[in-house]
Design a protein around this motif. Structure first.
Motif, PDB file in Angstrom:
ATOM      1  N   GLU A  91       0.697  -1.066   0.099  1.00 47.63           N
ATOM      2  CA  GLU A  91      -0.154   0.087  -0.065  1.00 47.63           C
ATOM      3  C   GLU A  91       0.742   1.176  -0.067  1.00 47.63           C
ATOM      4  OE1 GLU A  91      -3.875   1.860   2.265  1.00 47.63           O
ATOM      5  OE2 GLU A  91      -2.842   0.229   3.203  1.00 47.63           O
ATOM      6  N   ALA A  92       1.872   1.461   0.838  1.00 52.52           N
ATOM      7  CA  ALA A  92       2.777   2.512   0.866  1.00 52.52           C
ATOM      8  C   ALA A  92       3.523   2.501  -0.375  1.00 52.52           C
ATOM      9  CB  ALA A  92       3.756   2.397   2.177  1.00 52.52           C
ATOM     10  N   ALA A  93       4.064   1.457  -1.049  1.00 53.78           N
ATOM     11  CA  ALA A  93       4.848   1.482  -2.308  1.00 53.78           C
ATOM     12  C   ALA A  93       3.742   2.364  -3.274  1.00 53.78           C
ATOM     13  CB  ALA A  93       5.197   0.145  -2.594  1.00 53.78           C
ATOM     14  N   LEU A  94       2.822   1.837  -3.482  1.00 55.41           N
ATOM     15  CA  LEU A  94       1.615   2.334  -4.410  1.00 55.41           C
ATOM     16  C   LEU A  94       1.422   3.961  -4.094  1.00 55.41           C
ATOM     17  CD1 LEU A  94      -0.771  -0.634  -5.029  1.00 55.41           C
ATOM     18  CD2 LEU A  94       0.875   0.174  -6.621  1.00 55.41           C
ATOM     19  N   ASP A  95       1.275   4.018  -2.906  1.00 51.40           N
ATOM     20  CA  ASP A  95       0.857   5.684  -2.539  1.00 51.40           C
ATOM     21  C   ASP A  95       1.968   6.557  -2.759  1.00 51.40           C
ATOM     22  OD1 ASP A  95      -1.654   5.023  -1.591  1.00 51.40           O
ATOM     23  OD2 ASP A  95      -0.917   4.927   0.680  1.00 51.40           O
ATOM     24  N   LYS A  96       3.190   6.075  -2.816  1.00 52.01           N
ATOM     25  CA  LYS A  96       4.464   7.012  -3.048  1.00 52.01           C
ATOM     26  C   LYS A  96       5.071   6.691  -4.212  1.00 52.01           C
ATOM     27  CE  LYS A  96       7.667   4.257  -0.615  1.00 52.01           C
ATOM     28  NZ  LYS A  96       8.564   4.028   0.690  1.00 52.01           N
ATOM     29  N   HIS A  97       4.357   5.632  -5.218  1.00 47.42           N
ATOM     30  CA  HIS A  97       5.137   5.351  -6.449  1.00 47.42           C
ATOM     31  C   HIS A  97       5.490   6.539  -7.195  1.00 47.42           C
ATOM     32  CE1 HIS A  97       6.186   3.000 -10.008  1.00 47.42           C
ATOM     33  NE2 HIS A  97       5.650   1.804  -9.497  1.00 47.42           N
ATOM     34  N   VAL A  98       6.508   6.440  -7.830  1.00 45.25           N
ATOM     35  CA  VAL A  98       6.695   8.081  -8.862  1.00 45.25           C
ATOM     36  C   VAL A  98       6.088   7.936 -10.100  1.00 45.25           C
ATOM     37  CG1 VAL A  98       8.825   6.589  -9.732  1.00 45.25           C
ATOM     38  CG2 VAL A  98       8.904   9.135  -9.576  1.00 45.25           C
ATOM     39  N   TYR A  99       5.859   6.783 -10.605  1.00 47.10           N
ATOM     40  CA  TYR A  99       5.156   6.528 -11.965  1.00 47.10           C
ATOM     41  C   TYR A  99       3.586   6.887 -11.636  1.00 47.10           C
ATOM     42  CZ  TYR A  99       9.247   4.342 -14.230  1.00 47.10           C
ATOM     43  OH  TYR A  99      10.317   4.094 -14.993  1.00 47.10           O
ATOM     44  N   LEU A 100       3.099   6.515 -10.535  1.00 43.66           N
ATOM     45  CA  LEU A 100       1.751   6.865 -10.428  1.00 43.66           C
ATOM     46  C   LEU A 100       1.493   8.159  -9.739  1.00 43.66           C
ATOM     47  CD1 LEU A 100       0.790   3.586  -8.470  1.00 43.66           C
ATOM     48  CD2 LEU A 100       0.756   4.189 -10.963  1.00 43.66           C
ATOM     49  N   GLN A 101       2.399   9.041  -9.108  1.00 44.45           N
ATOM     50  CA  GLN A 101       2.260  10.072  -8.636  1.00 44.45           C
ATOM     51  C   GLN A 101       2.884  11.216  -9.768  1.00 44.45           C
ATOM     52  OE1 GLN A 101       0.905  10.637  -5.832  1.00 44.45           O
ATOM     53  NE2 GLN A 101       0.525   8.369  -5.647  1.00 44.45           N
ATOM     54  N   ASP A 102       3.899  10.952 -10.510  1.00 47.99           N
ATOM     55  CA  ASP A 102       4.168  11.973 -11.455  1.00 47.99           C
ATOM     56  C   ASP A 102       4.208  11.630 -12.912  1.00 47.99           C
ATOM     57  OD1 ASP A 102       5.909  13.868 -12.510  1.00 47.99           O
ATOM     58  OD2 ASP A 102       7.551  13.518 -11.195  1.00 47.99           O
ATOM     59  N   SER A 103       3.228  11.956 -13.432  1.00 45.75           N
ATOM     60  CA  SER A 103       3.040  11.553 -14.652  1.00 45.75           C
ATOM     61  C   SER A 103       4.094  11.978 -15.713  1.00 45.75           C
ATOM     62  CB  SER A 103       1.715  12.075 -15.267  1.00 45.75           C
ATOM     63  OG  SER A 103       1.510  13.532 -15.342  1.00 45.75           O
ATOM     64  N   GLY A 104       4.789  13.082 -15.442  1.00 48.13           N
ATOM     65  CA  GLY A 104       5.996  13.570 -16.110  1.00 48.13           C
ATOM     66  C   GLY A 104       7.053  12.701 -16.106  1.00 48.13           C
ATOM     67  N   ARG A 105       7.296  12.035 -15.078  1.00 45.90           N
ATOM     68  CA  ARG A 105       8.381  11.053 -14.723  1.00 45.90           C
ATOM     69  C   ARG A 105       8.344   9.914 -15.438  1.00 45.90           C
ATOM     70  NH1 ARG A 105      11.900   9.570 -10.286  1.00 45.90           N
ATOM     71  NH2 ARG A 105      13.047   7.920 -10.825  1.00 45.90           N
ATOM     72  N   LEU A 106       6.918   9.266 -15.520  1.00 44.63           N
ATOM     73  CA  LEU A 106       6.340   8.116 -16.170  1.00 44.63           C
ATOM     74  C   LEU A 106       6.545   8.374 -17.760  1.00 44.63           C
ATOM     75  CD1 LEU A 106       5.077   5.440 -16.609  1.00 44.63           C
ATOM     76  CD2 LEU A 106       2.819   6.648 -16.474  1.00 44.63           C
ATOM     77  N   TRP A 107       6.275   9.500 -18.376  1.00 45.32           N
ATOM     78  CA  TRP A 107       6.297   9.793 -19.711  1.00 45.32           C
ATOM     79  C   TRP A 107       7.791   9.787 -20.006  1.00 45.32           C
ATOM     80  CZ3 TRP A 107       5.400   9.632 -24.455  1.00 45.32           C
ATOM     81  CH2 TRP A 107       5.880  10.502 -25.478  1.00 45.32           C
ATOM     82  N   ASN A 108       8.672  10.374 -19.414  1.00 52.75           N
ATOM     83  CA  ASN A 108      10.161  10.646 -19.654  1.00 52.75           C
ATOM     84  C   ASN A 108      10.675   9.260 -19.724  1.00 52.75           C
ATOM     85  OD1 ASN A 108      10.162  13.499 -19.508  1.00 52.75           O
ATOM     86  ND2 ASN A 108      10.983  13.541 -17.397  1.00 52.75           N
ATOM     87  N   ALA A 109      10.533   8.278 -18.991  1.00 52.77           N
ATOM     88  CA  ALA A 109      10.582   6.744 -18.749  1.00 52.77           C
ATOM     89  C   ALA A 109      10.299   6.243 -20.163  1.00 52.77           C
ATOM     90  CB  ALA A 109      10.280   6.017 -17.716  1.00 52.77           C
ATOM     91  N   LEU A 110       8.779   6.366 -20.312  1.00 56.59           N
ATOM     92  CA  LEU A 110       8.436   5.727 -21.665  1.00 56.59           C
ATOM     93  C   LEU A 110       9.105   6.212 -22.922  1.00 56.59           C
ATOM     94  CD1 LEU A 110       6.334   3.829 -23.104  1.00 56.59           C
ATOM     95  CD2 LEU A 110       4.435   5.592 -22.603  1.00 56.59           C
ATOM     96  N   GLU A 111       9.110   7.557 -22.855  1.00 54.34           N
ATOM     97  CA  GLU A 111       9.680   8.393 -24.304  1.00 54.34           C
ATOM     98  C   GLU A 111      11.168   7.648 -24.224  1.00 54.34           C
ATOM     99  OE1 GLU A 111      10.589  12.813 -25.767  1.00 54.34           O
ATOM    100  OE2 GLU A 111      10.886  12.079 -23.644  1.00 54.34           O
ATOM    101  N   GLN A 112      11.808   7.403 -23.163  1.00 56.18           N
ATOM    102  CA  GLN A 112      12.976   6.643 -23.403  1.00 56.18           C
ATOM    103  C   GLN A 112      13.124   5.233 -23.843  1.00 56.18           C
ATOM    104  OE1 GLN A 112      15.562   6.867 -19.690  1.00 56.18           O
ATOM    105  NE2 GLN A 112      16.965   5.315 -20.538  1.00 56.18           N
ATOM    106  N   LEU A 113      12.170   4.656 -23.625  1.00 55.61           N
ATOM    107  CA  LEU A 113      12.142   3.167 -24.044  1.00 55.61           C
ATOM    108  C   LEU A 113      11.643   3.274 -25.724  1.00 55.61           C
ATOM    109  CD1 LEU A 113       9.992   1.286 -21.394  1.00 55.61           C
ATOM    110  CD2 LEU A 113      12.617   1.249 -21.869  1.00 55.61           C
ATOM    111  N   LEU A 114      10.731   4.389 -26.046  1.00 52.28           N
ATOM    112  CA  LEU A 114      10.271   4.468 -27.356  1.00 52.28           C
ATOM    113  C   LEU A 114      11.357   4.823 -28.242  1.00 52.28           C
ATOM    114  CD1 LEU A 114       6.968   6.118 -26.504  1.00 52.28           C
ATOM    115  CD2 LEU A 114       7.128   3.866 -27.498  1.00 52.28           C
ATOM    116  N   LEU A 115      12.346   5.456 -27.879  1.00 49.94           N
ATOM    117  CA  LEU A 115      13.525   5.983 -28.528  1.00 49.94           C
ATOM    118  C   LEU A 115      14.653   5.060 -28.831  1.00 49.94           C
ATOM    119  CD1 LEU A 115      13.543   9.922 -27.381  1.00 49.94           C
ATOM    120  CD2 LEU A 115      12.907   9.010 -29.561  1.00 49.94           C
ATOM    121  N   ALA A 116      14.453   3.869 -27.989  1.00 47.42           N
ATOM    122  CA  ALA A 116      15.583   2.950 -27.794  1.00 47.42           C
ATOM    123  C   ALA A 116      15.571   2.217 -29.168  1.00 47.42           C
ATOM    124  CB  ALA A 116      15.360   1.964 -26.677  1.00 47.42           C
ATOM    125  N   ASN A 117      16.660   1.556 -29.363  1.00 45.55           N
ATOM    126  CA  ASN A 117      17.007   0.567 -30.363  1.00 45.55           C
ATOM    127  C   ASN A 117      16.331  -0.892 -29.924  1.00 45.55           C
ATOM    128  OD1 ASN A 117      18.258   2.606 -32.037  1.00 45.55           O
ATOM    129  ND2 ASN A 117      20.053   2.041 -31.142  1.00 45.55           N
TER     130      ASN A 117
END
Length: 385
Positions: free
Chosen positions: A13-39
């Motif tokens: 419960e605590a891990a989900l409450d403070k999860h960076v991907y769930l609390q910060d959509s900008g951080r999630l997008w940056n991570a996903l963008e990195q994958l999308l640009l990868a080879n």
């Protein structure tokens, strides 16, 4: 139901409450963008310079560096291991990291042949593309240009025309376009299956918060990032997943396949409607989920939707086969989970970022449930048989 899972997985419960991907959509997008640009060439996604390096970097940023296995034997897969250290995993979650790829038939003319399903929407389809080559110890971009798929009398003629660099016979070509995020909508190419990879990374980070309980209960969870899922639908595909079956014993409970789900014309599943839970692939030409796990997944969806409407949708329409087809011959498929997306295998792929967050949440709870830690749920859903 959620309270039972919180009780049996203290820390979740605590891990989900403070999860960076769930609390910060900008951080999630940056991570996903990195994958999308990868080879991520099919057959070489595990090599230096390829997407496996990006998966490793994102895992480290989530606190999972000590749990990351860059080379799972000689399978071409990577993994994240959580819980007690033992030979047999209890649950395996698999997400393929390779994307639709093409090899060179004739370097002089640029003619290619596919290593994947062709799903382009028109008789003649043009898309940005890049050629990838192993050079100087790593995967590099050897050329950029345009991929053309032309239907000629029922047969596809595929050609790459370079604008930068030059094509060689040993290159692998993938579609390529800069990913964008506008009003929460992701557009680009490679969402199949960067959506699944980022979801698995997010769920692994959530379950890391409950690892002490996993160790106490002697459970091992393995998140596998596979190569070679993409393939010709009429032939054998999923070679990376198949190699797992010779590397380790079948998991105690089974496998969860995490791949993007194609949005259906019926609207089920639909983009923007939450995580998608599927139970049968390719109208039973692939794998299917046992009735008790269907009940579990459906009831868990109801529980989450009662707290936050629109968290989970049930995929009752067509679902493409993924690594589930191969692994379903080895062990039970417990569920097929992923965010919905449109226009797979094109440069116009689209998904909603909030669906990724909802899928991370659902997958985290689902994996916790199928680990059979709750006596009440074990009895209700026959999880310990």
């Amino acid at each position: 139901m959620l309270e039972q899972l919180y009780r049996d997985l203290p820390g979740l419960e605590a891990a989900l409450d403070k999860h960076v991907y769930l609390q910060d959509s900008g951080r999630l997008w940056n991570a996903l963008e990195q994958l999308l640009l990868a080879n991520a060439p099919s057959g070489g996604a595990w090599l230096p310079g390829a997407i496996v390096d990006d998966v490793a970097a994102l895992a480290a940023a989530l606190g999972l560096a000590g749990h990351f296995i860059p080379h799972l034997g000689r399978t071409g897969n990577a993994a994240i291991a959580l819980g007690v250290d033992k030979a047999q995993a209890d649950v395996i979650i698999i997400s393929h990291m390779d994307r639709p790829s093409f090899r060179v038939r004739d370097a002089a003319s640029g003619e290619l042949y596919p290593m994947c399903a062709i799903r382009v929407p028109e008789q003649t389809y043009r898309a940005g593309a890049k050629a990838l080559r192993f050079n100087n110890g790593q995967i590099e971009v050897s050329a950029r240009g345009t991929l053309t798929v032309e239907n000629r009398g029922g047969a596809n003629y595929i050609q790459f025309q370079a604008d930068e660099g030059a094509l060689a016979w040993h290159d692998t070509v993938v579609m390529d376009t800069p990913p964008t995020l506008q009003d929460g909508v992701i557009s680009g190419t490679g969402l199949d299956n960067c959506l699944g990879v980022i979801t698995s990374l997010g769920a692994a980070a959530a379950l890391l918060g409950a690892e002490a309980a996993l160790i106490e209960q002697k459970r091992r969870v393995l998140f596998v990032f596979s190569d070679l899922e993409e393939g010709i639908p009429e032939a054998f595909f999923g070679h990376g997943a198949a190699r797992l079956t010779g590397l380790m014993p079948a998991p105690t409970y089974g496998v969860v396949s995490v791949d993007a789900h194609t949005a259906a014309a019926s609207g089920v599943p639909g983009v923007g409607k939450g995580a998608s839970f599927g139970t049968v692939s390719a109208w039973s030409r692939g794998s299917f989920v046992a009735p008790n796990y269907i009940a579990l997944g459906s009831d868990l969806a109801d529980a989450l939707n009662a707290v936050e409407p629109g968290t989970v949708q049930l995929n009752t329409d067509y679902l493409s086969r993924s690594d589930d087809m191969i692994l379903g011959r080895w062990t039970q498929i417990l569920g097929m989970i992923g965010p919905a997306m449109s226009s797979p295998h094109t440069t116009e792929e689209s998904a909603v970022l909030a669906d990724v967050q909802r899928t991370i949440t659902y997958l985290s709870f689902f994996v916790g449930a199928v680990l059979a830690l709750s006596p009440e749920m074990n009895h209700q859903y026959a999880l310990d048989r």
